[in-house]
Motif scaffolding. Structure first.
Motif, PDB file in Angstrom:
ATOM      1  N   GLY A  17      26.535  32.094 -26.245  1.00 24.78           N
ATOM      2  CA  GLY A  17      25.311  32.574 -26.884  1.00 24.78           C
ATOM      3  C   GLY A  17      24.589  31.527 -27.707  1.00 24.78           C
ATOM      4  O   GLY A  17      23.941  31.852 -28.704  1.00 24.78           O
ATOM      5  N   ILE A  18      24.668  30.261 -27.265  1.00 28.79           N
ATOM      6  CA  ILE A  18      24.042  29.158 -28.019  1.00 28.79           C
ATOM      7  C   ILE A  18      22.666  28.872 -27.429  1.00 28.79           C
ATOM      8  O   ILE A  18      22.534  28.597 -26.230  1.00 28.79           O
ATOM      9  CB  ILE A  18      24.923  27.901 -27.958  1.00 28.79           C
ATOM     10  CG1 ILE A  18      26.290  28.172 -28.595  1.00 28.79           C
ATOM     11  CG2 ILE A  18      24.226  26.731 -28.654  1.00 28.79           C
ATOM     12  CD1 ILE A  18      27.289  27.054 -28.388  1.00 28.79           C
ATOM     13  N   ASN A  19      21.655  28.935 -28.260  1.00 29.33           N
ATOM     14  CA  ASN A  19      20.284  28.672 -27.817  1.00 29.33           C
ATOM     15  C   ASN A  19      20.009  27.169 -27.863  1.00 29.33           C
ATOM     16  O   ASN A  19      20.315  26.499 -28.854  1.00 29.33           O
ATOM     17  CB  ASN A  19      19.291  29.399 -28.727  1.00 29.33           C
ATOM     18  CG  ASN A  19      17.870  29.312 -28.194  1.00 29.33           C
ATOM     19  OD1 ASN A  19      17.645  29.462 -26.991  1.00 29.33           O
ATOM     20  ND2 ASN A  19      16.921  29.069 -29.074  1.00 29.33           N
ATOM     21  N   GLY A  37      22.032  27.843 -35.128  1.00 26.75           N
ATOM     22  CA  GLY A  37      23.141  28.234 -34.265  1.00 26.75           C
ATOM     23  C   GLY A  37      24.469  28.221 -35.009  1.00 26.75           C
ATOM     24  O   GLY A  37      24.650  27.503 -36.001  1.00 26.75           O
ATOM     25  N   ASP A  38      25.401  29.004 -34.517  1.00 32.86           N
ATOM     26  CA  ASP A  38      26.714  29.132 -35.152  1.00 32.86           C
ATOM     27  C   ASP A  38      27.533  27.859 -34.939  1.00 32.86           C
ATOM     28  O   ASP A  38      27.773  27.431 -33.801  1.00 32.86           O
ATOM     29  CB  ASP A  38      27.463  30.329 -34.566  1.00 32.86           C
ATOM     30  CG  ASP A  38      28.824  30.510 -35.207  1.00 32.86           C
ATOM     31  OD1 ASP A  38      28.874  30.846 -36.393  1.00 32.86           O
ATOM     32  OD2 ASP A  38      29.825  30.286 -34.500  1.00 32.86           O
ATOM     33  N   ALA A  39      27.960  27.244 -36.041  1.00 32.48           N
ATOM     34  CA  ALA A  39      28.695  25.980 -35.962  1.00 32.48           C
ATOM     35  C   ALA A  39      30.031  26.139 -35.244  1.00 32.48           C
ATOM     36  O   ALA A  39      30.447  25.253 -34.478  1.00 32.48           O
ATOM     37  CB  ALA A  39      28.909  25.412 -37.358  1.00 32.48           C
ATOM     38  N   THR A  40      30.706  27.277 -35.461  1.00 34.27           N
ATOM     39  CA  THR A  40      31.997  27.494 -34.808  1.00 34.27           C
ATOM     40  C   THR A  40      31.839  27.559 -33.293  1.00 34.27           C
ATOM     41  O   THR A  40      32.636  26.989 -32.543  1.00 34.27           O
ATOM     42  CB  THR A  40      32.644  28.781 -35.326  1.00 34.27           C
ATOM     43  OG1 THR A  40      32.819  28.691 -36.743  1.00 34.27           O
ATOM     44  CG2 THR A  40      33.991  29.009 -34.672  1.00 34.27           C
ATOM     45  N   ALA A  41      30.779  28.262 -32.840  1.00 32.40           N
ATOM     46  CA  ALA A  41      30.519  28.351 -31.399  1.00 32.40           C
ATOM     47  C   ALA A  41      30.206  26.983 -30.812  1.00 32.40           C
ATOM     48  O   ALA A  41      30.640  26.653 -29.694  1.00 32.40           O
ATOM     49  CB  ALA A  41      29.370  29.320 -31.134  1.00 32.40           C
ATOM     50  N   LEU A  42      29.472  26.156 -31.555  1.00 30.18           N
ATOM     51  CA  LEU A  42      29.145  24.823 -31.075  1.00 30.18           C
ATOM     52  C   LEU A  42      30.393  23.950 -30.969  1.00 30.18           C
ATOM     53  O   LEU A  42      30.566  23.200 -30.004  1.00 30.18           O
ATOM     54  CB  LEU A  42      28.129  24.176 -32.016  1.00 30.18           C
ATOM     55  CG  LEU A  42      26.695  24.722 -31.923  1.00 30.18           C
ATOM     56  CD1 LEU A  42      25.858  24.206 -33.077  1.00 30.18           C
ATOM     57  CD2 LEU A  42      26.064  24.318 -30.602  1.00 30.18           C
TER      58      LEU A  42
END
Length: 374
Positions: A321-323, A347-352
């Motif tokens: 879900g990273i744009n 954007g969420d740093a953990t997801a990145l």
């Protein structure tokens, strides 16, 4: 003419000599011999001439005509049936020197420094045919393999054009560098200027710094060894003097003259469509610079150059879900094709961080840099 000619490089240790060796060996499957005063002297000049079918001169600009004449004297006829090429930024003098031989002769000018890529795709190359017959089919095959955008010209025409394309552009940026050196300290230096930079300033500074990072002899020779540069500089100086006089006057008449003489006349000469295309190109470059300034990005090298590789990379971000804000391809200093992917600031740093790990764990690519995701 042999099916697989043997290639000789005079100046084999220079940037273009090294690139040409890789090109001929890896791209065209040809045998290459070289000679260079710096580290490539296994063959004598005469032995090199006896060994090869195609001889390419890639020596420094100011030395090239003399080097060619020297080889023509040594050859003394054994070059009959060979093809001689040069890749110098000036064409009239090298081509004339090659014509003193008995070889077939073509002058070439790749309009860029030796690239990191395997071919000259996307770059122009000027082709000056001076004496060409039996070697024409091979030359066309070579040009096709280079993937360059070839433009045909007479040597004299080439040099007149280069006074503008190279001489004028280089001169203006050398002068800009000198003015900055004199005036920038008064406002805090280059680093203090940078936050104020416009797109135009950034583009000019990129060109200037590229020149300063390169071999200064190239820019020196282009100014001194092309006979059409000095008259161009006189015209350039006269126009700059005119601008200076108008600005010092500063009255309404001077303002009107500046607009009419230095802007409106040039706009009318360039033409409406050309002006519009140039304005749009400038806007595109501005967007590119803005993307490259964004602090949050991931730079990835894709080792597998095949259909679907980019899709696999992008799916890593989609699954989490990273744009993405931008995607740009470029090459590293070592010539590796890489993608710079700008990601949303919120954007969420953990997801990145998880995406970075997945790119390497799944064998999709190698992350060269990840900025702003800690």
């Amino acid at each position: 003419m042999p099916v697989s000619p043997r290639i000789g490089l005079v100046g084999s240790q220079g940037a273009y000599g090294r690139w040409l060796r890789r090109f001929f060996e890896q791209r065209m499957g040809l045998q290459v011999w070289g000679r260079d005063p710096v580290g490539d002297t296994a063959l004598s000049e005469r032995a090199l001439l006896e060994e090869v079918d195609v001889l390419v001169f890639c020596a420094p600009i100011r030395q090239t005509p003399e080097v060619i004449r020297h080889y023509a004297d040594i050859a003394a006829g054994i070059e009959r049936g060979q093809l001689w090429l040069d890749i110098t930024s000036i064409k009239a003098a090298p081509v004339a020197a090659m014509l003193s031989s008995q070889a077939e002769v073509v002058g070439l000018h790749p309009m860029s420094a030796a690239p990191k890529s395997a071919t000259l795709r996307g770059r122009a190359m000027v082709v000056c045919e001076a004496r060409l017959d039996a070697w024409r089919p091979w030359l066309e095959a070579f040009l096709a393999a280079s993937e360059a955008d070839c433009v045909r010209a007479e040597a004299e025409q080439h040099d007149r054009v280069m006074a503008l394309v190279q001489g004028m552009v280089h001169a203006s940026h050398m002068v800009q560098g000198a003015v900055l050196r004199e005036l920038a300290p008064d406002v805090g230096g280059l680093d203090a200027i940078r936050p104020f930079a416009s797109v135009g300033y950034e583009l000019d500074m990129a060109v200037m710094r590229r020149m300063l990072a390169s071999n200064p002899a190239i820019y020196q020779d282009i100014q001194f060894d092309n006979p059409h540069v000095a008259p161009m500089l006189e015209r350039m100086s006269a126009q700059l003097d005119k601008l200076c006089d108008l600005v010092w006057r500063g009255d309404n008449v001077a303002r009107d003259q500046l607009r009419e003489q230095l802007l409106e006349r040039s706009r009318d000469y360039a033409g409406k469509q050309s002006v519009a295309e140039g304005s749009y190109a400038f806007e595109r470059l501005g967007y590119l610079l803005a993307d490259l300034r964004e602090p949050r990005f991931i730079s990835v090298f894709l080792p597998l150059d095949r259909p679907g590789s980019l899709r696999a990379l992008l799916s890593v971000f989609e699954q989490r879900g990273i744009n993405l804000d931008s995607i740009h391809s470029s090459r590293s200093a070592d010539g590796e094709l890489l993608f710079r992917i700008g990601v949303s600031r919120d954007g969420d740093a953990t997801a990145l961080q998880d995406a970075v790990r997945a790119i390497e764990a799944e064998g999709i690519g190698r992350v060269l840099e990840a900025s702003g995701i800690a």
